[in-house]
Enzyme design. Structure first.
Site, mmCIF file in Angstrom:
data_model
loop_
_atom_site.group_PDB
_atom_site.id
_atom_site.type_symbol
_atom_site.label_atom_id
_atom_site.label_comp_id
_atom_site.label_asym_id
_atom_site.label_seq_id
_atom_site.Cartn_x
_atom_site.Cartn_y
_atom_site.Cartn_z
ATOM 1 C CB CYS A 135 -0.926 -0.006 1.207
ATOM 2 S SG CYS A 135 -2.013 1.434 1.260
ATOM 3 C CB CYS A 172 -0.642 2.739 3.888
ATOM 4 S SG CYS A 172 -2.113 2.079 3.163
ATOM 5 C CG ASP A 173 2.951 1.375 4.689
ATOM 6 O OD1 ASP A 173 2.456 1.957 5.665
ATOM 7 O OD2 ASP A 173 2.675 0.199 4.395
#
Ligand code: FAD
Ligand code: NAP
Length: 400
Positions: free
Chosen positions: A225, A228-229
């Site tokens: 992701c 997200c990261d």
């Protein structure tokens, strides 16, 4: 006595939201530390999570749990309640006319239609509340939003609309279902539900490469992701593997944060749409490495620092220096909880009768990506959710 739970998070982090939802569904309280708002906590988080560099990181008392996946895995293997000190054995039962399994565009659309038909649907969100779109940024092709819409916002609007028509939304993952007799029996955590009809809208889950070093570095530089990261790799060189729309989209997104993005693909033509390919090819921060697979992820046990690649043309190996690897190689339909009770095609997608949502079991319907190996779009999922609700309504009417 309640345990001290700390969750290190950041803003716009669907996995942080998911982890918090699971904890909330257990009725426990936790302390959330948003590391973006409190950068002074970053080192503390990395220390308490044994070098963890993805969000979220969860610590219960002094026990480092890991990220969202590890938290859910503990729950799946029935260990989380013990760690949290919750050990009730009470089993509760409830009956419904229609249960919808899944909270992506297919599930929520089915809920909106079923709710308006006064079926009082009950929708189980699964662990990924809002579905796949909550892991992406802007959606530019969902009709009605000429300026585009953020994936999380779109799914929150669908949830709100489903609730408006009296859908009962329950956070929880169906672990087992018995479709052998009516009413159908649905097991979620310690609770048992029965239902006259069921709509399966469980979508699909991100695939990983399956190489040993990937597991070793998952959460320490390997992620599925980017939205997200990507935050952890600001100003660094990263790689993304895959050749579909997701890989293109995430590669473009990462260039906003990272110094350089390698896009690794096993062939020399992409599966992605032409528009997405063009965007990547015209981005000077992206270097495309064709005809290559990731053979090994190398690092110092704490962080990733290199990838070993193998040419699919001549077997030659090479290395590139990177700090993070994002895997974007597609998804697997979520059907394992059905335990073979519904017919599947050769790739594990649920089979429905021609141009309807009817499965091989009367009263059980399906929609969205879990039946669709071809289009897999939010709008097609939503369209098929509408069909499933209408099919369920007619079936319930006939089989009152
Ligand atoms: P999903 O969105 O996959 O939702 C499935 C739901 O089922 C989830 O809520 C999950 O928690 C739940 N579930 C699974 N198992 C269980 C269980 N055992 N019990 C209970 N619940 C369960 N499409 C577009 O049209 N435009 C885009 O811009 C776009 N961008 C994308 C970007 C990314 C990164 C990805 C991965 C996909 C993108 N797509 C896009 C595709 C789109 O997200 C999917 O087609 C769509 O989300 C499918 O909807 P769905 O409702 O079928 O399933
Ligand atoms: P996908 O279309 O199935 O593409 C997966 C890619 O990963 C393929 O290029 C495949 O290679 C590669 N791959 C698969 N297994 C691999 C492995 N083990 N090692 C290396 N590479 C591997 O998946 P997706 O990109 O996630 O897209 C899924 C659906 O969502 C699609 O329908 C897509 O259109 C949609 N989506 C839409 C948008 C948008 O419209 N903005 C954005 C994202 C996703 P091969 O090409 O060799 O098979």
């Amino acid at each position: 006595m309640s345990k001290e739970i700390t969750i290190y998070s950041k803003s716009n982090c669907p996995y942080c939201v998911r982890a918090k939802m699971l904890l909330e569904s257990k009725g426990v309280t936790y302390t959330e530390i948003n590391v973006q708002d409190h950068p002074e906590e970053k080192e503390n988080m990395i220390r308490r999570s044994n070098g963890g560099k993805t969000f979220p990181q969860i610590v219960i008392e002094d026990l480092h749990i890991g990220g969202c996946d590890e938290l859910y895995e503990l729950d799946k293997f029935k260990k989380l309640d013990t760690i949290l000190g919750l050990n009730s054995k009470k089993v509760e039962r409830e009956h419904h006319k229609l249960v919808i399994i899944g909270s992506g565009p297919a599930g929520y659309t089915a809920a909106i239609y079923a709710g308006r038909a006064n079926l009082k649907p009950v929708l189980f969100t699964g662990n990924e509340k809002g579905g796949q779109l909550t892991t992406t940024t802007d959606i530019e092709n969902f009709p009605g939003f000429p300026e585009g819409i953020n994936g999380v916002d779109l799914m929150l609007s669908m949830e709100k609309q489903a609730k408006k028509f009296e859908t009962k939304i329950i956070f929880g993952e169906i672990t087992k279902i018995d479709l052998s007799k009516r009413p159908f029996t649905i097991y979620v955590g310690k609770k048992v539900h029965t239902s006259d009809s069921v709509i399966v809208a469980t979508g699909a889950t991100a695939r990983y490469l399956g190489i040993p070093s990937e597991r070793e570095y998952k959460g320490r530089g390997v992620s599925a992701c980017a939205t997200c990261d990507g935050f952890f790799f600001k100003g660094k060189d990263v790689a993304i593997v895959g050749g579909g729309d997701t890989a293109m989209e995430e590669a473009s997104y990462l260039t906003n944060l990272c110094n350089k993005v390698y896009l690794i693909h096993r062939r020399e033509t992409f599966k992605a749409s032409q528009a997405m390919q063009d965007r990547v090819k015209n981005n000077p921060k992206i270097e495309i490495i064709y005809n290559s697979t990731v053979e090994e992820i190398l690092g110092d046990k704490v962080e990733v620092n290199q990838l070993k690649l193998r040419s699919t043309v001549n077997e030659a190996t090479s290395t590139i220096d990177i700090a993070g690897l994002f895997v974007a190689i597609g998804h697997t339909p979520n059907t394992s909880f059905l335990d073979g009770q519904l017919s599947l095609d050769g790739n594990g997608y649920l089979l429905v009768n021609d141009n309807t949502s009817k499965t091989n079991i009367p009263g059980v319907f399906s929609c969205g990506d879990v039946i669709d190996s071809n289009y897999r779009q939010a709008i097609t999922a939503a369209g098929s959710g509408c069909k499933a609700a209408m099919d369920a309504e007619h079936w319930l009417e006939k089989n009152r």
